[in-house]
Write a protein that holds these residues in place. Sequence first.
Motif, PDB file in Angstrom:
ATOM      1  N   VAL A   1      49.001 -49.612  39.137  1.00 16.43           N
ATOM      2  CA  VAL A   1      49.491 -49.815  37.781  1.00 16.43           C
ATOM      3  C   VAL A   1      49.907 -48.466  37.190  1.00 16.43           C
ATOM      4  O   VAL A   1      49.138 -47.514  37.235  1.00 16.43           O
ATOM      5  CB  VAL A   1      48.401 -50.453  36.892  1.00 16.43           C
ATOM      6  CG1 VAL A   1      48.921 -50.621  35.468  1.00 16.43           C
ATOM      7  CG2 VAL A   1      47.973 -51.786  37.464  1.00 16.43           C
ATOM      8  N   GLN A   2      51.117 -48.428  36.680  1.00 16.56           N
ATOM      9  CA  GLN A   2      51.576 -47.225  35.991  1.00 16.56           C
ATOM     10  C   GLN A   2      51.640 -47.520  34.496  1.00 16.56           C
ATOM     11  O   GLN A   2      52.143 -48.571  34.094  1.00 16.56           O
ATOM     12  CB  GLN A   2      52.963 -46.788  36.477  1.00 16.56           C
ATOM     13  CG  GLN A   2      52.993 -46.281  37.912  1.00 16.56           C
ATOM     14  CD  GLN A   2      52.994 -47.401  38.931  1.00 16.56           C
ATOM     15  OE1 GLN A   2      53.744 -48.353  38.790  1.00 16.56           O
ATOM     16  NE2 GLN A   2      52.146 -47.285  39.940  1.00 16.56           N
ATOM     17  N   LEU A   3      51.107 -46.618  33.706  1.00 14.01           N
ATOM     18  CA  LEU A   3      51.057 -46.809  32.260  1.00 14.01           C
ATOM     19  C   LEU A   3      51.912 -45.760  31.567  1.00 14.01           C
ATOM     20  O   LEU A   3      51.883 -44.585  31.936  1.00 14.01           O
ATOM     21  CB  LEU A   3      49.613 -46.703  31.759  1.00 14.01           C
ATOM     22  CG  LEU A   3      48.608 -47.648  32.397  1.00 14.01           C
ATOM     23  CD1 LEU A   3      47.218 -47.390  31.825  1.00 14.01           C
ATOM     24  CD2 LEU A   3      48.997 -49.092  32.159  1.00 14.01           C
ATOM     25  N   GLN A   4      52.630 -46.213  30.554  1.00 14.86           N
ATOM     26  CA  GLN A   4      53.483 -45.322  29.780  1.00 14.86           C
ATOM     27  C   GLN A   4      53.121 -45.473  28.315  1.00 14.86           C
ATOM     28  O   GLN A   4      53.380 -46.513  27.708  1.00 14.86           O
ATOM     29  CB  GLN A   4      54.952 -45.668  30.006  1.00 14.86           C
ATOM     30  CG  GLN A   4      55.926 -44.790  29.231  1.00 14.86           C
ATOM     31  CD  GLN A   4      56.019 -43.392  29.776  1.00 14.86           C
ATOM     32  OE1 GLN A   4      55.988 -43.180  30.982  1.00 14.86           O
ATOM     33  NE2 GLN A   4      56.128 -42.416  28.884  1.00 14.86           N
ATOM     34  N   ALA A   5      52.527 -44.430  27.765  1.00 16.74           N
ATOM     35  CA  ALA A   5      52.177 -44.439  26.346  1.00 16.74           C
ATOM     36  C   ALA A   5      53.295 -43.786  25.544  1.00 16.74           C
ATOM     37  O   ALA A   5      53.890 -42.792  25.982  1.00 16.74           O
ATOM     38  CB  ALA A   5      50.870 -43.699  26.119  1.00 16.74           C
ATOM     39  N   SER A   6      53.547 -44.337  24.373  1.00 13.10           N
ATOM     40  CA  SER A   6      54.588 -43.779  23.510  1.00 13.10           C
ATOM     41  C   SER A   6      54.283 -44.118  22.067  1.00 13.10           C
ATOM     42  O   SER A   6      53.362 -44.886  21.780  1.00 13.10           O
ATOM     43  CB  SER A   6      55.956 -44.340  23.913  1.00 13.10           C
ATOM     44  OG  SER A   6      55.979 -45.749  23.780  1.00 13.10           O
ATOM     45  N   GLY A   7      55.066 -43.556  21.172  1.00 15.47           N
ATOM     46  CA  GLY A   7      54.929 -43.868  19.762  1.00 15.47           C
ATOM     47  C   GLY A   7      54.265 -42.803  18.925  1.00 15.47           C
ATOM     48  O   GLY A   7      54.169 -42.936  17.704  1.00 15.47           O
ATOM     49  N   GLY A   8      53.787 -41.759  19.551  1.00 18.73           N
ATOM     50  CA  GLY A   8      53.163 -40.692  18.786  1.00 18.73           C
ATOM     51  C   GLY A   8      54.191 -39.935  17.960  1.00 18.73           C
ATOM     52  O   GLY A   8      55.396 -40.113  18.111  1.00 18.73           O
ATOM     53  N   GLY A   9      53.690 -39.102  17.082  1.00 16.67           N
ATOM     54  CA  GLY A   9      54.571 -38.319  16.238  1.00 16.67           C
ATOM     55  C   GLY A   9      53.790 -37.629  15.146  1.00 16.67           C
ATOM     56  O   GLY A   9      52.558 -37.591  15.183  1.00 16.67           O
ATOM     57  N   SER A  10      54.522 -37.110  14.193  1.00 19.61           N
ATOM     58  CA  SER A  10      53.910 -36.404  13.067  1.00 19.61           C
ATOM     59  C   SER A  10      54.044 -37.242  11.802  1.00 19.61           C
ATOM     60  O   SER A  10      55.144 -37.688  11.476  1.00 19.61           O
ATOM     61  CB  SER A  10      54.591 -35.051  12.860  1.00 19.61           C
ATOM     62  OG  SER A  10      54.419 -34.213  13.980  1.00 19.61           O
ATOM     63  N   VAL A  11      52.932 -37.443  11.136  1.00 23.03           N
ATOM     64  CA  VAL A  11      52.924 -38.208   9.892  1.00 23.03           C
ATOM     65  C   VAL A  11      52.040 -37.498   8.879  1.00 23.03           C
ATOM     66  O   VAL A  11      51.194 -36.684   9.249  1.00 23.03           O
ATOM     67  CB  VAL A  11      52.419 -39.645  10.091  1.00 23.03           C
ATOM     68  CG1 VAL A  11      53.336 -40.428  10.996  1.00 23.03           C
ATOM     69  CG2 VAL A  11      51.000 -39.645  10.624  1.00 23.03           C
TER      70      VAL A  11
END
Length: 126
Positions: free
Chosen positions: A1-11
């Motif tokens: 299983v390969q996992l791809q996390a995303s959605g981070g940023g500066s708030v």
Amino acid sequence: VQLQASGGGSVQAGGSLRLSCAASGRTFSSYVVGWFRQAPGKEREFVAAIRWGSSSNLYADSLKGRVTTSRDDAKNTVYLQMNSLKPEDTAVYYCAARVEGAWPSSATMASRYRYWGQGTLVTVSS
């Protein structure tokens, strides 16, 4: 299983972010998907987990009421919605997966997860 996390940023403090964890290689069926975070100089800590088969959710006590996990079966993706963000939430957030096991006890243990995504950075400014 390969996992791809995303959605981070500066708030800014008080803001919201939704992180995504997409799986490839196989579906999340019969898996537990967890979210962990690691701030600079600190140990990795449990944030939340979702048990795919039952859609049961588990949240760290310190984050209850501010985070929510959800899933999209068609996209084989798990989401972590984070609200009312605080500067102390600044960290690299990781998603991880493992075949379902003892729930909820071992779901909070990073060592029990076999597959890990690369992490996504969340920075919250005051």
